[in-house]
Design a protein around this motif. Structure first.
Motif, PDB file in Angstrom:
ATOM      1  N   SER A  64     -36.831  49.501   8.759  1.00 52.74           N
ATOM      2  CA  SER A  64     -35.504  49.720   9.342  1.00 52.74           C
ATOM      3  C   SER A  64     -35.239  51.187   9.636  1.00 52.74           C
ATOM      4  N   LEU A  65     -34.231  51.402  10.461  1.00 50.75           N
ATOM      5  CA  LEU A  65     -33.781  52.769  10.732  1.00 50.75           C
ATOM      6  C   LEU A  65     -33.189  53.393   9.473  1.00 50.75           C
TER       7      LEU A  65
ATOM      8  N   GLN B 186     -42.988  37.810  14.313  1.00 47.07           N
ATOM      9  CA  GLN B 186     -42.082  37.937  13.172  1.00 47.07           C
ATOM     10  C   GLN B 186     -41.019  39.002  13.413  1.00 47.07           C
ATOM     11  N   GLY B 187     -41.344  40.040  14.180  1.00 46.21           N
ATOM     12  CA  GLY B 187     -40.396  41.107  14.445  1.00 46.21           C
ATOM     13  C   GLY B 187     -40.042  41.884  13.191  1.00 46.21           C
ATOM     14  N   ILE B 188     -38.987  42.693  13.275  1.00 44.05           N
ATOM     15  CA  ILE B 188     -38.552  43.528  12.157  1.00 44.05           C
ATOM     16  C   ILE B 188     -37.029  43.493  12.040  1.00 44.05           C
ATOM     17  N   LYS B 189     -36.536  43.862  10.884  1.00 42.67           N
ATOM     18  CA  LYS B 189     -35.090  43.993  10.658  1.00 42.67           C
ATOM     19  C   LYS B 189     -34.723  45.465  10.849  1.00 42.67           C
ATOM     20  N   LEU B 190     -34.807  45.938  12.073  1.00 39.81           N
ATOM     21  CA  LEU B 190     -34.606  47.346  12.401  1.00 39.81           C
ATOM     22  C   LEU B 190     -33.230  47.844  11.982  1.00 39.81           C
ATOM     23  N   LEU B 191     -32.237  46.979  12.021  1.00 39.51           N
ATOM     24  CA  LEU B 191     -30.862  47.374  11.706  1.00 39.51           C
ATOM     25  C   LEU B 191     -30.442  46.943  10.304  1.00 39.51           C
TER      26      LEU B 191
ATOM     27  N   LEU C 113     -46.968  53.558   5.824  1.00 38.10           N
ATOM     28  CA  LEU C 113     -45.896  53.557   4.824  1.00 38.10           C
ATOM     29  C   LEU C 113     -44.922  52.378   4.865  1.00 38.10           C
ATOM     30  N   PRO C 114     -44.441  51.933   6.014  1.00 37.74           N
ATOM     31  CA  PRO C 114     -43.489  50.812   5.990  1.00 37.74           C
ATOM     32  C   PRO C 114     -44.037  49.524   5.359  1.00 37.74           C
ATOM     33  N   ASP C 115     -45.345  49.365   5.330  1.00 38.23           N
ATOM     34  CA  ASP C 115     -45.919  48.154   4.739  1.00 38.23           C
ATOM     35  C   ASP C 115     -46.059  48.214   3.223  1.00 38.23           C
ATOM     36  N   ILE C 116     -45.422  49.186   2.577  1.00 38.48           N
ATOM     37  CA  ILE C 116     -45.405  49.229   1.113  1.00 38.48           C
ATOM     38  C   ILE C 116     -44.738  47.967   0.566  1.00 38.48           C
ATOM     39  N   CYS C 117     -44.009  47.271   1.415  1.00 38.14           N
ATOM     40  CA  CYS C 117     -43.326  46.040   1.005  1.00 38.14           C
ATOM     41  C   CYS C 117     -44.252  44.821   0.976  1.00 38.14           C
ATOM     42  N   HIS C 118     -45.509  44.997   1.359  1.00 36.26           N
ATOM     43  CA  HIS C 118     -46.442  43.871   1.433  1.00 36.26           C
ATOM     44  C   HIS C 118     -47.665  44.166   0.556  1.00 36.26           C
TER      45      HIS C 118
END
Length: 159
Positions: free
Chosen positions: A72-73, A112-117, A39-44
């Protein structure tokens, strides 16, 4: 990380939880974990889920970009709220959230990491990172598969 690794991480985590606890409707819980892993990869738009829902993916990407809001959280909390209001099956809701959490954890291991915050522009990544689709990811996929088989066996006793 690639889609297959995200799916397997969601399956491995939810299978382990089912084996350790007395989870309600384990088959729904594990299936939801696999879906939540994507689900989080819906942005790609090139991701497994992005190719399945191209219009949604394009809109989300144009609004937020890749690995920001959906990694993100805030997104995790928003989805938990939405699912609690519209999905009556707690196994599905919890499975999706567990799968999403594994996705965030795995993507934090990439360069690349993530923008968790998010909306804070801070990139979160582990000190040691790996390349998507590389040898380390292949090893991780194998480990996740073995973990799944181990916990599945403890649930149903095949081996």
């Amino acid at each position: 990380m690639t889609g297959k690794t995200h799916i397997m991480a969601g399956i491995a985590a939810t299978t382990a939880i089912v084996a350790i606890t007395d989870a309600y409707q384990p088959e729904w819980f594990i299936a939801a974990g696999a879906a939540g892993g994507l689900l989080p990869d819906i942005c790609h738009s090139g991701s497994k889920i992005g190719r399945r829902f191209p219009a949604v993916s394009k809109i989300v990407n144009s609004l937020f970009g890749h690995r920001t809001f959906t990694h993100s959280l805030l997104f995790l909390a928003l989805l938990a709220f939405i699912l609690s209001k519209f999905v009556s099956n707690s196994s599905i809701t919890t499975g999706i959230l567990v799968g999403m959490a594994t996705h965030l954890l795995l993507d934090a291991t990439t360069k690349q990491g993530i923008k968790l915050l998010y909306p804070a522009k801070i990139t979160i990544r582990f000190p040691v990172t790996t390349r998507t689709g590389g040898k380390v990811e292949g090893i991780l996929l194998l480990v996740l598969t073995v973990v799944t088989l181990y916990y599945a066996n403890s649930m149903i006793g095949l081996f």
